[in-house]
Motif scaffolding. Structure first.
Motif, mmCIF file in Angstrom:
data_model
loop_
_atom_site.group_PDB
_atom_site.id
_atom_site.type_symbol
_atom_site.label_atom_id
_atom_site.label_comp_id
_atom_site.label_asym_id
_atom_site.label_seq_id
_atom_site.Cartn_x
_atom_site.Cartn_y
_atom_site.Cartn_z
ATOM 1 N N HIS A 131 0.818 -1.212 0.000
ATOM 2 C CA HIS A 131 0.000 0.000 0.000
ATOM 3 C C HIS A 131 0.856 1.268 0.000
ATOM 4 O O HIS A 131 0.314 2.378 0.036
ATOM 5 N N ARG A 132 2.170 1.089 -0.036
ATOM 6 C CA ARG A 132 3.065 2.251 -0.060
ATOM 7 C C ARG A 132 4.072 2.131 -1.212
ATOM 8 O O ARG A 132 5.286 2.008 -1.000
ATOM 9 N N PRO A 133 3.584 2.144 -2.444
ATOM 10 C CA PRO A 133 4.479 1.999 -3.603
ATOM 11 C C PRO A 133 5.489 3.135 -3.717
ATOM 12 O O PRO A 133 6.525 2.972 -4.367
ATOM 13 N N GLU A 134 5.194 4.280 -3.088
ATOM 14 C CA GLU A 134 6.127 5.406 -3.182
ATOM 15 C C GLU A 134 7.479 5.079 -2.559
ATOM 16 O O GLU A 134 8.507 5.645 -2.939
ATOM 17 N N LEU A 135 7.489 4.123 -1.587
ATOM 18 C CA LEU A 135 8.767 3.714 -0.987
ATOM 19 C C LEU A 135 9.667 3.070 -2.041
ATOM 20 O O LEU A 135 10.863 3.359 -2.127
ATOM 21 N N GLY A 136 9.072 2.197 -2.823
ATOM 22 C CA GLY A 136 9.844 1.535 -3.876
ATOM 23 C C GLY A 136 10.274 2.510 -4.958
ATOM 24 O O GLY A 136 11.400 2.445 -5.456
ATOM 25 N N PHE A 137 9.375 3.419 -5.314
ATOM 26 C CA PHE A 137 9.692 4.392 -6.359
ATOM 27 C C PHE A 137 10.864 5.268 -5.941
ATOM 28 O O PHE A 137 11.776 5.516 -6.727
ATOM 29 N N ARG A 138 10.839 5.744 -4.676
ATOM 30 C CA ARG A 138 11.923 6.604 -4.203
ATOM 31 C C ARG A 138 13.248 5.849 -4.165
ATOM 32 O O ARG A 138 14.306 6.401 -4.470
ATOM 33 N N LEU A 139 13.186 4.559 -3.788
ATOM 34 C CA LEU A 139 14.405 3.757 -3.729
ATOM 35 C C LEU A 139 14.995 3.557 -5.125
ATOM 36 O O LEU A 139 16.210 3.688 -5.328
ATOM 37 N N LEU A 140 14.141 3.272 -6.088
ATOM 38 C CA LEU A 140 14.611 3.098 -7.461
ATOM 39 C C LEU A 140 15.173 4.404 -8.013
ATOM 40 O O LEU A 140 16.183 4.407 -8.727
ATOM 41 N N GLN A 141 14.522 5.500 -7.683
ATOM 42 C CA GLN A 141 14.995 6.809 -8.133
ATOM 43 C C GLN A 141 16.367 7.125 -7.543
ATOM 44 O O GLN A 141 17.255 7.630 -8.235
ATOM 45 N N LYS A 142 16.542 6.802 -6.262
ATOM 46 C CA LYS A 142 17.832 7.029 -5.597
ATOM 47 C C LYS A 142 18.924 6.186 -6.251
ATOM 48 O O LYS A 142 20.028 6.677 -6.527
ATOM 49 N N LEU A 143 18.617 4.912 -6.525
ATOM 50 C CA LEU A 143 19.605 4.029 -7.138
ATOM 51 C C LEU A 143 20.001 4.531 -8.527
ATOM 52 O O LEU A 143 21.180 4.533 -8.893
#
Length: 235
Positions: A139-151
């Motif tokens: 329910h918190r896809p933004e966590l994954g998006f931010r991690l991918l963006q950081k990488l």
């Protein structure tokens, strides 16, 4: 102009007819250097080929009339075969590596995973990054998006985002592509290994030379031995 090409825009057949196998009454003739001769009777074109010790090669059979060129057909076939072998030698299969992360990964594990991604990109490989969500994390896809963006930002000097982050069931996927081609990356790795080997050889040579310089020569040893003898002793 390369052999087998012409400035008429005709298609080069894969099954080329040459010399007496060309049975049309006239052809559009191209000279050995790519110059346009014009439309001439086939018999005359064959005569020109014989006089120049070349072959008459039909390079665009669909032309009206067909386009033929004066060339050394044996050399043309050899050069084409060489180019084909070189292309096969340089051909590299695209390899996609995969790296899986959790959205709440700790810093140490993140650095380890990032190190693998860096290594893959340096080798010229694509990398599929998968963020795996579990339970309430979905329910918190933004966590994954931010991690991918950081990488992606951390490795931007080596790769680029080829496929933007997309949700796929419980996972979020992003694909990174390398800036360098596989062949280029391999060449750099090979050059680095050769340079390292050369440096190691130079270091060993320097150490060996230093050891020799500190060892007394046989002549010096003999001289010291002679000086130690009593000059009054009759040998």
């Amino acid at each position: 102009m390369a052999p087998g090409t012409d400035n008429t825009g005709g298609h080069i057949s894969t099954e080329l007819r040459i010399n007496e196998r060309i049975r049309v009454p006239e052809v559009r003739l191209v000279g050995p250097n790519g110059e346009t001769v014009g439309i001439v009777p086939t018999d005359q074109a064959l005569k020109l080929a014989q006089e120049a010790d070349l072959d008459l090669v039909e390079i665009a059979p669909m032309g009206k009339p067909p386009v033929c060129k004066l060339m050394d057909y044996g050399k043309f076939k050899y050069e084409n075969a060489q180019k084909a072998r070189e292309a096969r030698r340089n051909q590299t299969n695209v390899i996609i590596k995969e790296m899986k992360l959790r959205p709440k990964i700790d810093q140490h594990d993140y650095e380890t995973k990032k190190g693998h991604v860096v290594r893959f990109l340096k080798a010229g490989d694509k990398v599929k990054i998968t963020i795996m969500f579990r339970g309430r994390e979905q329910h918190r896809p933004e966590l994954g998006f931010r991690l991918l963006q950081k990488l992606a930002e951390d490795v931007e000097e080596l790769g680029f985002v080829e496929s933007s982050p997309k949700q796929d069931g419980r996972n979020m996927i992003m694909v990174l592509g390398p800036h360098k081609k596989k062949a280029e990356a391999k060449a750099e790795v090979k050059a680095a290994k050769q340079e390292a080997a050369a440096e190691l050889a130079a270091e060993k040579a320097a150490e060996h030379a230093e050891r020799i310089s500190h060892q007394p020569s046989a002549q010096k040893k003999q001289k010291r031995a002679n000086e130690a003898l009593d000059p009054d002793i009759d040998l």
